[in-house]
Design an enzyme around this catalytic site. Structure first.
Site, PDB file in Angstrom:
ATOM      1  N   GLU A 107       0.884  -1.169   0.000  1.00 35.67           N
ATOM      2  CA  GLU A 107       0.000   0.000   0.000  1.00 35.67           C
ATOM      3  C   GLU A 107       0.915   1.211   0.000  1.00 35.67           C
ATOM      4  O   GLU A 107       1.909   1.228   0.721  1.00 35.67           O
ATOM      5  CB  GLU A 107      -0.887  -0.011   1.253  1.00 35.67           C
TER       6      GLU A 107
ATOM      7  N   GLU B 129      -1.657  11.416   3.923  1.00 36.86           N
ATOM      8  CA  GLU B 129      -2.714  11.194   4.916  1.00 36.86           C
ATOM      9  C   GLU B 129      -2.634  12.326   5.933  1.00 36.86           C
ATOM     10  O   GLU B 129      -1.554  12.852   6.210  1.00 36.86           O
ATOM     11  CB  GLU B 129      -2.536   9.865   5.646  1.00 36.86           C
TER      12      GLU B 129
END
Ligand SMILES: [Ca+2]
Ligand SMILES: [Ca+2]
Length: 427
Positions: free
Chosen positions: A198, A203
């Site tokens: 991933e 974020e």
């Protein structure tokens, strides 16, 4: 979905290294082409079909200008340092997101992180206004959930492998928000999460404003075993102290290459991680345990509410509606083929890091090239065993009690091969 960050292992880099590249973009491919001509004739009143086929075999040189492959909607993007825009969404249209580029992932269920939102494709949650895509999280009862929002991805539409990926956006404010710009593997070749990797380009959790995270998850390094890899706290290192990511647009990106991922904020390098064969002494594992990033991934944009990380300090119900405003998403590629005039250098310094029974781990110093190394071919006793994009490989099933003759050959994107590196592995 990005998992909770537990440990930070990356060094921060604040110097943006500019690599000058040739502006000449010509992609030349030589093929053996079998030309065939087919004509079909069908009339309405009958079902008569006439088919004629002629076939000639010829060798044709096709010259494609990579610049000509820039999609129309990306044509105004400046080409810097040889990065050619090959996919983009500038959001210069109105209504729902372009179905030729994105799909919505709708529904609830927590997405593996106990998230509190239900994703919908309604215009209340995702709307393009001719300039921006706005993902809006709302406080409302919907299908058993107390919040709604949107998540879009390119899965099933477009996949990417290596390149530069960039978003310009203004992040949502408020405790409980968890926006992300990230990538997941197309086919999960190495197994379910986190084995196939991933890549979290950006974020941000609302309770910790102006701390922007980059992250990867792999089988060895991920949140569940306490060893994620991150560029945490990039805005606190002096260079970025005056920046407000909630009220200002900034760019968030990565450059992903065959052996390395580097994170950028407003064009400044803020951290990187790469394949490091000597870091872990578990040579009985394949390279995908540390580096599953040699496969295609797709892009994802979402605004989660709550969840294990975003909701770690609860959800402030006074923040709604809260908005994630995206100006654009752009993907760039380098032309590694045109004007390639050099073969890769020979891989050097073979190191046998481990031999246990019939399994060995071999690494070497990477080849250099005038453009880029695409992969290494590894031969065992004259037979092609595997290709790898990184400079190391786990070899399994070697003949027992043997002196195995190993050859490693580097290949560039133009198909040029290096001389072979040779070594012996004794089992
Ligand atoms: Ca725009
Ligand atoms: Ca070359």
């Amino acid at each position: 979905m990005p998992r909770k960050l537990l440990l930070l292992i990356l060094s921060l880099i604040t110097v943006f290294t500019v690599v000058a590249c040739d502006d000449t973009i010509t992609l030349t491919t030589t093929l053996s082409l079998s030309e065939s001509t087919t004509s079909d004739t069908t009339t309405d009143s009958t079902t008569t079909t006439t088919t004629t086929t002629s076939s000639t075999t010829t060798t044709t040189v096709i010259t494609t200008q990579l610049l000509d492959l820039i999609p129309d909607e990306c044509s105004e993007i400046e080409i810097v340092d040889g990065w050619i825009p090959t996919w983009c969404d500038e959001f210069k249209y109105e209504g729902v997101v372009d179905p030729a580029k994105w799909r919505h992932q709708n529904g609830g269920g927590g997405f593996g992180n106990n998230e509190a939102q239900y994703y919908t494709s309604r215009s209340e949650n995702a709307y393009v206004d001719g300039e921006y895509l706005t993902i809006t999280a709302l406080k409302e009862s919907y299908s058993g959930y107390q919040y709604t929002s949107s998540k879009i991805w390119t899965q099933g539409v477009e996949n990417f492998k290596y390149g530069k990926f960039e978003m310009r956006a203004k992040l949502p404010a408020g405790r409980g928000t968890w926006p992300a710009f990230w990538m997941m593997p197309t086919i999960s070749k190495y197994g379910g999460w986190p084995k196939s990797g991933e890549i979290d380009i950006m974020e941000h959790v609302g309770y910790d404003p102006n701390v922007v995270h980059g992250n990867t998850h792999t089988e060895r390094f991920n949140s569940t075993n306490g060893r994620g890899a991150s560029t945490n706290s990039l805005l606190n290192n002096g260079t970025f102290t005056q920046i407000d990511v909630l009220n200002e647009f900034h760019t968030y990106g990565i450059i992903w290459s065959e052996t390395r991922i580097e994170w950028f904020f407003d064009g400044y390098s803020i951290g990187s991680m790469g394949y490091t064969p000597n870091l872990n002494q578990s040579f009985l594992l394949p390279t995908s345990v540390d580096w599953p990033f040699d496969q295609s991934f797709y892009l994802i944009l979402n605004l989660a509410i709550g969840g294990d990380w975003g909701g770690a300090q609860g959800i402030d119900n006074t923040i709604f509606p809260t908005k994630f405003v995206i100006d654009y998403v752009r993907v760039f590629q380098q032309d590694y083929i045109s004007d390639d005039t050099e073969r890769p250098s020979i891989p050097t310094s073979p190191q046998i890091l481990s031999v246990v029974d019939r399994t060995a781990y071999l690494t070497w110093k990477p080849s250099t090239d005038d453009n880029a190394i695409k992969r290494y071919a590894v031969y065992v006793n004259g037979n092609l065993k595997a290709y790898t994009s990184v400079y190391g490989i786990q070899l399994v099933g070697l003949p027992a009690n043997s002196e195995n003759y190993i050859m490693v050959i580097a290949e560039d994107y133009a198909g040029n091969l290096s001389d072979p590196m040779e070594t012996i592995i004794r089992t």
